[in-house]
Design a protein around this motif. Structure first.
Motif, PDB file in Angstrom:
ATOM      1  N   UNK A   1       0.829  -1.204   0.000  1.00 18.22           N
ATOM      2  CA  UNK A   1       0.000   0.000   0.000  1.00 18.22           C
ATOM      3  C   UNK A   1       0.866   1.258   0.000  1.00 18.22           C
ATOM      4  N   UNK A   2       1.880   1.290   0.835  1.00 16.12           N
ATOM      5  CA  UNK A   2       2.725   2.482   0.935  1.00 16.12           C
ATOM      6  C   UNK A   2       3.379   2.849  -0.381  1.00 16.12           C
ATOM      7  N   UNK A   3       3.918   1.848  -1.069  1.00 11.63           N
ATOM      8  CA  UNK A   3       4.546   2.115  -2.372  1.00 11.63           C
ATOM      9  C   UNK A   3       3.517   2.593  -3.387  1.00 11.63           C
ATOM     10  N   UNK A   4       2.341   1.997  -3.348  1.00  9.45           N
ATOM     11  CA  UNK A   4       1.291   2.393  -4.279  1.00  9.45           C
ATOM     12  C   UNK A   4       0.790   3.802  -3.980  1.00  9.45           C
ATOM     13  N   UNK A   5       0.646   4.125  -2.711  1.00  9.94           N
ATOM     14  CA  UNK A   5       0.222   5.471  -2.317  1.00  9.94           C
ATOM     15  C   UNK A   5       1.239   6.492  -2.809  1.00  9.94           C
ATOM     16  N   UNK A   6       2.511   6.190  -2.633  1.00  3.12           N
ATOM     17  CA  UNK A   6       3.559   7.117  -3.084  1.00  3.12           C
ATOM     18  C   UNK A   6       3.470   7.329  -4.589  1.00  3.12           C
ATOM     19  N   UNK A   7       3.300   6.252  -5.346  1.00  2.93           N
ATOM     20  CA  UNK A   7       3.201   6.361  -6.806  1.00  2.93           C
ATOM     21  C   UNK A   7       2.001   7.210  -7.218  1.00  2.93           C
ATOM     22  N   UNK A   8       0.868   6.979  -6.562  1.00  2.00           N
ATOM     23  CA  UNK A   8      -0.335   7.746  -6.880  1.00  2.00           C
ATOM     24  C   UNK A   8      -0.184   9.207  -6.477  1.00  2.00           C
ATOM     25  N   UNK A   9       0.412   9.436  -5.313  1.00  3.81           N
ATOM     26  CA  UNK A   9       0.617  10.808  -4.825  1.00  3.81           C
ATOM     27  C   UNK A   9       1.498  11.593  -5.786  1.00  3.81           C
ATOM     28  N   UNK A  10       2.577  10.976  -6.220  1.00  6.07           N
ATOM     29  CA  UNK A  10       3.477  11.646  -7.155  1.00  6.07           C
ATOM     30  C   UNK A  10       2.812  11.875  -8.514  1.00  6.07           C
ATOM     31  N   UNK A  11       1.976  10.928  -8.925  1.00  4.44           N
ATOM     32  CA  UNK A  11       1.294  11.053 -10.214  1.00  4.44           C
ATOM     33  C   UNK A  11       0.358  12.256 -10.253  1.00  4.44           C
ATOM     34  N   UNK A  12      -0.241  12.574  -9.109  1.00  8.24           N
ATOM     35  CA  UNK A  12      -1.150  13.727  -9.065  1.00  8.24           C
ATOM     36  C   UNK A  12      -0.441  14.967  -8.533  1.00  8.24           C
ATOM     37  N   UNK A  13       0.879  14.868  -8.432  1.00  4.11           N
ATOM     38  CA  UNK A  13       1.723  15.988  -8.013  1.00  4.11           C
ATOM     39  C   UNK A  13       1.282  16.579  -6.675  1.00  4.11           C
ATOM     40  N   UNK A  14       1.089  15.683  -5.711  1.00  3.06           N
ATOM     41  CA  UNK A  14       0.686  16.081  -4.367  1.00  3.06           C
ATOM     42  C   UNK A  14       1.855  15.829  -3.423  1.00  3.06           C
ATOM     43  N   UNK A  15       2.101  16.762  -2.537  1.00  2.00           N
ATOM     44  CA  UNK A  15       3.161  16.590  -1.556  1.00  2.00           C
ATOM     45  C   UNK A  15       2.735  15.661  -0.437  1.00  2.00           C
ATOM     46  N   UNK A  16       3.730  15.093   0.222  1.00  2.00           N
ATOM     47  CA  UNK A  16       3.460  14.195   1.352  1.00  2.00           C
ATOM     48  C   UNK A  16       2.682  14.915   2.445  1.00  2.00           C
ATOM     49  N   UNK A  17       3.052  16.155   2.698  1.00  2.00           N
ATOM     50  CA  UNK A  17       2.395  16.934   3.749  1.00  2.00           C
ATOM     51  C   UNK A  17       0.919  17.169   3.418  1.00  2.00           C
ATOM     52  N   UNK A  18       0.635  17.477   2.173  1.00  2.00           N
ATOM     53  CA  UNK A  18      -0.751  17.707   1.749  1.00  2.00           C
ATOM     54  C   UNK A  18      -1.588  16.434   1.886  1.00  2.00           C
ATOM     55  N   UNK A  19      -1.028  15.306   1.446  1.00  2.00           N
ATOM     56  CA  UNK A  19      -1.752  14.043   1.569  1.00  2.00           C
ATOM     57  C   UNK A  19      -1.961  13.682   3.037  1.00  2.00           C
ATOM     58  N   UNK A  20      -0.935  13.875   3.850  1.00  2.00           N
ATOM     59  CA  UNK A  20      -1.047  13.582   5.281  1.00  2.00           C
ATOM     60  C   UNK A  20      -2.179  14.391   5.908  1.00  2.00           C
TER      61      UNK A  20
ATOM     62  N   UNK B   1       0.108  12.685  10.570  1.00  2.00           N
ATOM     63  CA  UNK B   1       1.274  13.555  10.468  1.00  2.00           C
ATOM     64  C   UNK B   1       2.059  13.240   9.203  1.00  2.00           C
ATOM     65  N   UNK B   2       2.900  14.178   8.793  1.00  2.00           N
ATOM     66  CA  UNK B   2       3.759  13.964   7.632  1.00  2.00           C
ATOM     67  C   UNK B   2       4.728  12.821   7.915  1.00  2.00           C
ATOM     68  N   UNK B   3       5.191  12.712   9.164  1.00  2.00           N
ATOM     69  CA  UNK B   3       6.094  11.625   9.544  1.00  2.00           C
ATOM     70  C   UNK B   3       5.409  10.284   9.392  1.00  2.00           C
ATOM     71  N   UNK B   4       4.158  10.192   9.830  1.00  2.00           N
ATOM     72  CA  UNK B   4       3.404   8.945   9.694  1.00  2.00           C
ATOM     73  C   UNK B   4       3.215   8.602   8.213  1.00  2.00           C
ATOM     74  N   UNK B   5       2.929   9.630   7.406  1.00  2.00           N
ATOM     75  CA  UNK B   5       2.749   9.419   5.972  1.00  2.00           C
ATOM     76  C   UNK B   5       4.036   8.880   5.359  1.00  2.00           C
ATOM     77  N   UNK B   6       5.164   9.435   5.738  1.00  2.00           N
ATOM     78  CA  UNK B   6       6.462   8.964   5.259  1.00  2.00           C
ATOM     79  C   UNK B   6       6.699   7.512   5.673  1.00  2.00           C
ATOM     80  N   UNK B   7       6.404   7.210   6.930  1.00  2.00           N
ATOM     81  CA  UNK B   7       6.570   5.836   7.419  1.00  2.00           C
ATOM     82  C   UNK B   7       5.651   4.863   6.688  1.00  2.00           C
ATOM     83  N   UNK B   8       4.451   5.314   6.337  1.00  2.00           N
ATOM     84  CA  UNK B   8       3.520   4.467   5.595  1.00  2.00           C
ATOM     85  C   UNK B   8       4.082   4.191   4.202  1.00  2.00           C
ATOM     86  N   UNK B   9       4.566   5.214   3.537  1.00  2.00           N
ATOM     87  CA  UNK B   9       5.100   5.051   2.185  1.00  2.00           C
ATOM     88  C   UNK B   9       6.339   4.157   2.172  1.00  2.00           C
TER      89      UNK B   9
END
Length: 109
Positions: A10-29, A35-43
């Motif tokens: 899931x984390x790798x897929x979320x990262x790929x989708x997030x980057x595809x829509x040009x969304x920052x980790x902080x915005x998605x979090x 938190x942005x840290x949790x989002x990073x740990x998930x990815x």
């Protein structure tokens, strides 16, 4: 059948989708309510998400749960990039398209 490998993917897929829509980790979090840290740990696969989190992610990316659990489906959707369209027609993965497959029957979107 779904297994723990799907959750780790899931984390790798979320990262790929997030980057595809040009969304920052902080915005998605922020949209996900973590938190942005949790989002990073998930990815990075250090933490997994709950069913509620998976549902929120599917709604944020306007896709089925399959896309989050299936590498091939996520890569295909991410390759479409920004403006890929919305709705399940543009992002629903087919059963059997990857290592993890969705249960047969009703679409669980």
């Amino acid at each position: 059948m779904y297994d723990e490998k799907c959750l780790l993917r899931v984390g790798r897929n979320v990262r790929a989708l997030r980057l595809a829509v040009q969304m920052g980790q902080e915005e998605l979090a922020e949209k996900l309510g973590v938190s942005q840290t949790h989002m990073s740990n998930m990815e990075c696969g250090r933490v997994t998400t709950s069913i509620r989190g998976l549902l929120k992610l599917a709604n944020i990316f306007d896709c089925s749960l399959d896309v989050l659990l299936d590498k091939k489906a996520a890569v295909k959707l991410a390759a479409q990039g920004p403006g890929r369209g919305t709705g399940s027609q543009s992002c629903t993965a087919k059963a059997g398209s990857g290592t993890c497959t969705k249960p047969q029957g009703k679409d669980h979107r």
